[in-house]
Design a protein around this motif. Structure first.
Motif, mmCIF file in Angstrom:
data_model
loop_
_atom_site.group_PDB
_atom_site.id
_atom_site.type_symbol
_atom_site.label_atom_id
_atom_site.label_comp_id
_atom_site.label_asym_id
_atom_site.label_seq_id
_atom_site.Cartn_x
_atom_site.Cartn_y
_atom_site.Cartn_z
ATOM 1 N N ALA A 79 31.474 34.325 12.347
ATOM 2 C CA ALA A 79 32.919 34.288 12.093
ATOM 3 C C ALA A 79 33.666 35.266 12.999
ATOM 4 N N LEU A 80 33.126 36.447 13.180
ATOM 5 C CA LEU A 80 33.770 37.447 14.039
ATOM 6 C C LEU A 80 33.790 36.982 15.489
ATOM 7 N N LYS A 81 32.690 36.417 15.937
ATOM 8 C CA LYS A 81 32.626 35.969 17.329
ATOM 9 C C LYS A 81 33.614 34.831 17.595
ATOM 10 N N ALA A 82 33.816 33.968 16.597
ATOM 11 C CA ALA A 82 34.742 32.850 16.745
ATOM 12 C C ALA A 82 36.191 33.267 16.494
ATOM 13 N N ARG A 83 36.409 34.508 16.146
ATOM 14 C CA ARG A 83 37.741 35.044 15.816
ATOM 15 C C ARG A 83 38.344 34.319 14.616
ATOM 16 N N ALA A 84 37.492 33.918 13.691
ATOM 17 C CA ALA A 84 37.938 33.218 12.492
ATOM 18 C C ALA A 84 38.587 34.196 11.519
ATOM 19 N N THR A 85 39.634 33.732 10.852
ATOM 20 C CA THR A 85 40.261 34.540 9.805
ATOM 21 C C THR A 85 39.902 33.993 8.426
ATOM 22 N N GLY A 86 39.260 32.837 8.404
ATOM 23 C CA GLY A 86 38.810 32.250 7.157
ATOM 24 C C GLY A 86 37.577 31.408 7.392
ATOM 25 N N ILE A 87 36.772 31.261 6.340
ATOM 26 C CA ILE A 87 35.590 30.403 6.417
ATOM 27 C C ILE A 87 35.463 29.583 5.136
ATOM 28 N N ILE A 88 34.846 28.447 5.277
ATOM 29 C CA ILE A 88 34.457 27.632 4.132
ATOM 30 C C ILE A 88 32.942 27.506 4.179
ATOM 31 N N LEU A 89 32.301 27.891 3.109
ATOM 32 C CA LEU A 89 30.848 27.827 2.991
ATOM 33 C C LEU A 89 30.450 26.423 2.568
ATOM 34 N N ALA A 90 29.286 25.990 2.988
ATOM 35 C CA ALA A 90 28.809 24.671 2.576
ATOM 36 C C ALA A 90 27.284 24.624 2.629
ATOM 37 N N HIS A 91 26.726 23.972 1.641
ATOM 38 C CA HIS A 91 25.301 23.659 1.692
ATOM 39 C C HIS A 91 25.074 22.365 0.931
ATOM 40 N N ASN A 92 23.970 21.726 1.233
ATOM 41 C CA ASN A 92 23.630 20.472 0.569
ATOM 42 C C ASN A 92 22.605 20.703 -0.522
ATOM 43 N N HIS A 93 22.587 19.806 -1.476
ATOM 44 C CA HIS A 93 21.533 19.748 -2.484
ATOM 45 C C HIS A 93 20.799 18.424 -2.263
ATOM 46 N N PRO A 94 19.616 18.464 -1.655
ATOM 47 C CA PRO A 94 18.877 17.224 -1.389
ATOM 48 C C PRO A 94 18.629 16.379 -2.633
ATOM 49 N N SER A 95 18.603 17.027 -3.794
ATOM 50 C CA SER A 95 18.376 16.290 -5.045
ATOM 51 C C SER A 95 19.548 15.383 -5.402
ATOM 52 N N GLY A 96 20.734 15.679 -4.846
ATOM 53 C CA GLY A 96 21.926 14.917 -5.204
ATOM 54 C C GLY A 96 22.701 15.532 -6.352
ATOM 55 N N ASN A 97 22.127 16.537 -7.007
ATOM 56 C CA ASN A 97 22.781 17.228 -8.124
ATOM 57 C C ASN A 97 23.847 18.179 -7.564
ATOM 58 N N LEU A 98 25.090 17.997 -7.969
ATOM 59 C CA LEU A 98 26.191 18.809 -7.447
ATOM 60 C C LEU A 98 26.470 20.068 -8.258
ATOM 61 N N THR A 99 25.667 20.346 -9.265
ATOM 62 C CA THR A 99 25.873 21.531 -10.097
ATOM 63 C C THR A 99 25.439 22.778 -9.338
ATOM 64 N N PRO A 100 26.345 23.777 -9.209
ATOM 65 C CA PRO A 100 25.958 25.010 -8.508
ATOM 66 C C PRO A 100 24.972 25.835 -9.333
ATOM 67 N N SER A 101 24.003 26.398 -8.639
ATOM 68 C CA SER A 101 23.033 27.277 -9.299
ATOM 69 C C SER A 101 23.639 28.675 -9.433
ATOM 70 N N GLU A 102 22.978 29.509 -10.216
ATOM 71 C CA GLU A 102 23.429 30.911 -10.331
ATOM 72 C C GLU A 102 23.337 31.610 -8.976
ATOM 73 N N GLN A 103 22.313 31.249 -8.165
ATOM 74 C CA GLN A 103 22.183 31.816 -6.826
ATOM 75 C C GLN A 103 23.362 31.401 -5.951
ATOM 76 N N ASP A 104 23.823 30.161 -6.093
ATOM 77 C CA ASP A 104 24.996 29.696 -5.336
ATOM 78 C C ASP A 104 26.219 30.529 -5.696
ATOM 79 N N LYS A 105 26.414 30.769 -6.975
ATOM 80 C CA LYS A 105 27.569 31.551 -7.446
ATOM 81 C C LYS A 105 27.475 33.008 -6.993
ATOM 82 N N THR A 106 26.273 33.571 -7.080
ATOM 83 C CA THR A 106 26.074 34.965 -6.666
ATOM 84 C C THR A 106 26.319 35.132 -5.173
ATOM 85 N N LEU A 107 25.789 34.216 -4.365
ATOM 86 C CA LEU A 107 25.999 34.282 -2.917
ATOM 87 C C LEU A 107 27.484 34.163 -2.580
#
Length: 157
Positions: free
Chosen positions: A92-120
């Protein structure tokens, strides 16, 4: 101190930061909704991997939420992926970004965030505050749908 020891003191790595933006400002896509972010992410996700292994990406944004780019942060196994905050913020710093959107996939297809997702998400949002880089959303994506932490009120305060 002999000459050889003295010379070894001056052997250090040189660090150079380079930024190249090949997309003119007027051609950047403005992210006004999670659905736009999802469309960009889906277009960049490897079709043959999205349901196979977990991957983590970030959308890099300027002050007007125009997309500067998408960066692959990490690839893991079927149920987890390492998303190193140092790599995320260095990118983000190298790109001079002032904002980011995080994204990851769940191969299972389940869209429920895990506690690890929330903590991260919380950890990265706290880190972003220190660097003045807003963490605007976290999307969980599948080929057919997505879940937005921001839309669902799951973004930490």
């Amino acid at each position: 101190m002999d000459q050889l020891s003295l010379q070894s003191l001056f052997k250090v790595n040189e660090i150079e930061i380079i930024y190249r933006n090949t997309v003119p400002y007027q051609d950047r896509i403005q992210i006004r909704s999670s659905s736009t972010a999802y469309e960009i992410l889906l277009a960049t996700w490897a079709e043959n991997r999205i349901e196979l292994v977990e991957q983590f990406k970030i959308l890099l944004l300027d002050q007007k939420n125009n997309c500067l780019g998408v960066s692959d942060i990490g690839t893991g196994g079927m149920s987890s992926c390492l998303a190193d905050p140092k790599v995320i913020f260095a990118t983000a710093l190298k790109a001079r970004a002032t904002g980011i959107i995080l994204a990851h996939n769940h191969p299972s297809g389940n869209l429920t965030p895990s506690e690890q997702d929330k903590t991260l998400t919380r950890k990265l949002q706290d880190g972003g505050k220190l660097l003045d880089i807003a963490v605007l959303d976290h999307l969980i994506v599948t080929p057919h749908n997505y879940r937005s932490f921001a839309d669902d009120g799951l973004m930490p305060g």
